[in-house]
Design a protein around this motif. Structure first.
Motif, PDB file in Angstrom:
ATOM      1  N   LEU A 188       3.909 -18.083  70.101  1.00  0.00           N
ATOM      2  CA  LEU A 188       4.133 -16.691  69.707  1.00  0.00           C
ATOM      3  C   LEU A 188       4.595 -15.853  70.894  1.00  0.00           C
ATOM      4  O   LEU A 188       5.504 -15.017  70.768  1.00  0.00           O
ATOM      5  CB  LEU A 188       2.858 -16.104  69.104  1.00  0.00           C
ATOM      6  N   LEU A 189       3.972 -16.061  72.045  1.00  0.00           N
ATOM      7  CA  LEU A 189       4.377 -15.307  73.236  1.00  0.00           C
ATOM      8  C   LEU A 189       5.775 -15.711  73.682  1.00  0.00           C
ATOM      9  O   LEU A 189       6.565 -14.865  74.116  1.00  0.00           O
ATOM     10  CB  LEU A 189       3.367 -15.539  74.363  1.00  0.00           C
ATOM     11  N   ARG A 190       6.078 -17.001  73.582  1.00  0.00           N
ATOM     12  CA  ARG A 190       7.419 -17.470  73.938  1.00  0.00           C
ATOM     13  C   ARG A 190       8.468 -16.815  73.039  1.00  0.00           C
ATOM     14  O   ARG A 190       9.528 -16.366  73.506  1.00  0.00           O
ATOM     15  CB  ARG A 190       7.451 -18.985  73.804  1.00  0.00           C
ATOM     16  N   ALA A 191       8.165 -16.722  71.740  1.00  0.00           N
ATOM     17  CA  ALA A 191       9.092 -16.098  70.799  1.00  0.00           C
ATOM     18  C   ALA A 191       9.222 -14.599  71.038  1.00  0.00           C
ATOM     19  O   ALA A 191      10.269 -14.004  70.754  1.00  0.00           O
ATOM     20  CB  ALA A 191       8.629 -16.354  69.361  1.00  0.00           C
ATOM     21  N   ALA A 192       8.162 -13.987  71.571  1.00  0.00           N
ATOM     22  CA  ALA A 192       8.202 -12.541  71.825  1.00  0.00           C
ATOM     23  C   ALA A 192       9.157 -12.183  72.952  1.00  0.00           C
ATOM     24  O   ALA A 192       9.648 -11.054  73.026  1.00  0.00           O
ATOM     25  CB  ALA A 192       6.802 -12.026  72.157  1.00  0.00           C
ATOM     26  N   ALA A 193       9.415 -13.135  73.848  1.00  0.00           N
ATOM     27  CA  ALA A 193      10.360 -12.894  74.948  1.00  0.00           C
ATOM     28  C   ALA A 193      11.767 -13.171  74.449  1.00  0.00           C
ATOM     29  O   ALA A 193      12.244 -14.302  74.469  1.00  0.00           O
ATOM     30  CB  ALA A 193      10.034 -13.802  76.128  1.00  0.00           C
ATOM     31  N   SER A 194      12.415 -12.138  73.960  1.00  0.00           N
ATOM     32  CA  SER A 194      13.752 -12.296  73.404  1.00  0.00           C
ATOM     33  C   SER A 194      14.490 -10.970  73.461  1.00  0.00           C
ATOM     34  O   SER A 194      13.870  -9.910  73.513  1.00  0.00           O
ATOM     35  CB  SER A 194      13.680 -12.783  71.951  1.00  0.00           C
ATOM     36  N   LYS A 195      15.798 -11.047  73.482  1.00  0.00           N
ATOM     37  CA  LYS A 195      16.651  -9.864  73.536  1.00  0.00           C
ATOM     38  C   LYS A 195      16.244  -8.991  74.728  1.00  0.00           C
ATOM     39  O   LYS A 195      16.393  -9.375  75.858  1.00  0.00           O
ATOM     40  CB  LYS A 195      16.602  -9.115  72.208  1.00  0.00           C
ATOM     41  N   ASP A 196      15.698  -7.806  74.461  1.00  0.00           N
ATOM     42  CA  ASP A 196      15.374  -6.876  75.547  1.00  0.00           C
ATOM     43  C   ASP A 196      13.908  -6.908  75.951  1.00  0.00           C
ATOM     44  O   ASP A 196      13.504  -6.176  76.852  1.00  0.00           O
ATOM     45  CB  ASP A 196      15.749  -5.445  75.139  1.00  0.00           C
ATOM     46  N   ARG A 197      13.076  -7.725  75.288  1.00  0.00           N
ATOM     47  CA  ARG A 197      11.648  -7.747  75.597  1.00  0.00           C
ATOM     48  C   ARG A 197      11.311  -8.919  76.516  1.00  0.00           C
ATOM     49  O   ARG A 197      11.770 -10.036  76.315  1.00  0.00           O
ATOM     50  CB  ARG A 197      10.817  -7.874  74.327  1.00  0.00           C
ATOM     51  N   SER A 198      10.485  -8.642  77.523  1.00  0.00           N
ATOM     52  CA  SER A 198      10.046  -9.670  78.466  1.00  0.00           C
ATOM     53  C   SER A 198       8.547  -9.900  78.332  1.00  0.00           C
ATOM     54  O   SER A 198       7.819  -9.035  77.844  1.00  0.00           O
ATOM     55  CB  SER A 198      10.375  -9.254  79.904  1.00  0.00           C
ATOM     56  N   VAL A 199       8.114 -11.071  78.768  1.00  0.00           N
ATOM     57  CA  VAL A 199       6.693 -11.440  78.734  1.00  0.00           C
ATOM     58  C   VAL A 199       6.303 -11.980  80.104  1.00  0.00           C
ATOM     59  O   VAL A 199       7.001 -12.827  80.669  1.00  0.00           O
ATOM     60  CB  VAL A 199       6.415 -12.509  77.652  1.00  0.00           C
ATOM     61  N   VAL A 200       5.182 -11.472  80.646  1.00  0.00           N
ATOM     62  CA  VAL A 200       4.632 -11.959  81.913  1.00  0.00           C
ATOM     63  C   VAL A 200       3.241 -12.491  81.631  1.00  0.00           C
ATOM     64  O   VAL A 200       2.386 -11.764  81.112  1.00  0.00           O
ATOM     65  CB  VAL A 200       4.574 -10.844  82.975  1.00  0.00           C
ATOM     66  N   VAL A 201       2.993 -13.765  81.953  1.00  0.00           N
ATOM     67  CA  VAL A 201       1.732 -14.431  81.635  1.00  0.00           C
ATOM     68  C   VAL A 201       1.069 -14.921  82.910  1.00  0.00           C
ATOM     69  O   VAL A 201       1.694 -15.625  83.713  1.00  0.00           O
ATOM     70  CB  VAL A 201       1.956 -15.629  80.688  1.00  0.00           C
ATOM     71  N   VAL A 202      -0.189 -14.553  83.108  1.00  0.00           N
ATOM     72  CA  VAL A 202      -1.025 -15.139  84.158  1.00  0.00           C
ATOM     73  C   VAL A 202      -1.838 -16.250  83.526  1.00  0.00           C
ATOM     74  O   VAL A 202      -2.485 -16.043  82.482  1.00  0.00           O
ATOM     75  CB  VAL A 202      -1.958 -14.082  84.780  1.00  0.00           C
ATOM     76  N   THR A 203      -1.821 -17.447  84.112  1.00  0.00           N
ATOM     77  CA  THR A 203      -2.501 -18.579  83.493  1.00  0.00           C
ATOM     78  C   THR A 203      -2.891 -19.633  84.520  1.00  0.00           C
ATOM     79  O   THR A 203      -2.256 -19.755  85.567  1.00  0.00           O
ATOM     80  CB  THR A 203      -1.604 -19.214  82.403  1.00  0.00           C
ATOM     81  N   HIS A 204      -3.961 -20.384  84.175  1.00  0.00           N
ATOM     82  CA  HIS A 204      -4.320 -21.590  84.923  1.00  0.00           C
ATOM     83  C   HIS A 204      -3.780 -22.842  84.228  1.00  0.00           C
ATOM     84  O   HIS A 204      -3.859 -23.940  84.769  1.00  0.00           O
ATOM     85  CB  HIS A 204      -5.850 -21.726  85.020  1.00  0.00           C
TER      86      HIS A 204
END
Length: 246
Positions: A188-204
């Motif tokens: 879902l987060l991967r799909a949210a990063a599209s067109k003009d929207r970006s996603v920044v994820v902090v993860t282990h």
């Protein structure tokens, strides 16, 4: 040339010492980066490397000591508390490990809440479309206590999607979830990063990190390495090279 949604320049951040005396503790040591529209960026590194602090500084949740952060063209260091809150409401969405849902509200009401607090008009069709996008329209009338952990996290993502932010910040979004449910949330987060929207994820999570377009490997508050569309194995090797333990 595409303008970045976020530009950080020589970003420094320190925390007070644990005791009453002593020097401040450096957390971020001169980070410079850009986040471009439409891309997903993962931030990895050992505990104490500054991952979450960097995310909070980039999003305006945490003040920084020196340097510059521009979000949607606004310099965060020059904004007061009210202006920062307004900027976040307009441009930013957050997904946290703890979900942050209101127990007494239904899934639909939780998704609608940010728009109500911001006094923005958001019709029911928009709310239901966001719930449908995360596969939970049939749970719209359920409260968080009637949902699994994975379903609650998907409600949290629907809440973000309904606000249509320019950038989504996610801090360990799969940390409380089993592998299969976490994979659904990541998609879902991967799909949210599209067109003009970006996603920044902090993860282990190496698998979580590897779905991003770029992976930033932090060590001691600096960017030790940057990987383009890596495999989980390449992320692990970069962390090992940085002297970290995955």
């Amino acid at each position: 040339m595409t303008q970045p949604l976020i530009h950080a320049e020589n970003l420094h951040k320190t925390f007070p010492p644990a005791g009453a005396k002593g020097p401040r503790v450096p957390v971020l040591g001169g980070i410079t980066l850009d986040i471009l529209p439409g891309e997903m960026v993962s931030i990895v590194g050992p505990s104490g490397s500054g991952k979450s602090t960097l995310l909070y500084c980039l999003s305006g949740l945490e003040p920084y000591d020196s340097g510059s952060v521009q979000l949607a063209g606004r310099e965060l260091g020059t904004l007061g508390r009210g202006a920062l809150a307004s900027l976040r409401r307009t441009h930013v969405g957050f997904v946290f490990q703890s979900y942050n849902l209101i127990p007494s509200l239904t899934a639909r009401e939780n998704v609608a809440l940010p728009a109500r607090l911001a006094r923005r008009r958001t019709d029911r069709a928009t709310i239901d479309r966001a719930l449908a996008d995360v596969g939970l329209i049939d749970r719209a009338s359920h409260t968080p206590g009637q949902l699994s952990g994975g379903q609650q996290q998907r409600v949290a993502i629907a809440r973000v999607l309904a606000m249509e932010p320019d950038i989504v910040f996610a801090d360990e979004p799969t940390g409380s979830l089993d592998t299969a449910t976490g994979a659904d949330v990541l998609r879902l987060l991967r799909a949210a990063a599209s067109k003009d929207r970006s996603v920044v994820v902090v993860t282990h999570d190496l698998e979580a990190a590897a779905i991003a377009d770029r992976v930033l490997v932090l060590r001691d508050g600096t960017i030790h390495d940057e990987l383009q569309r890596p495999t989980p194995g390449q992320v692990l090797e970069a962390i090992r090279t940085a002297g970290a333990v995955a």
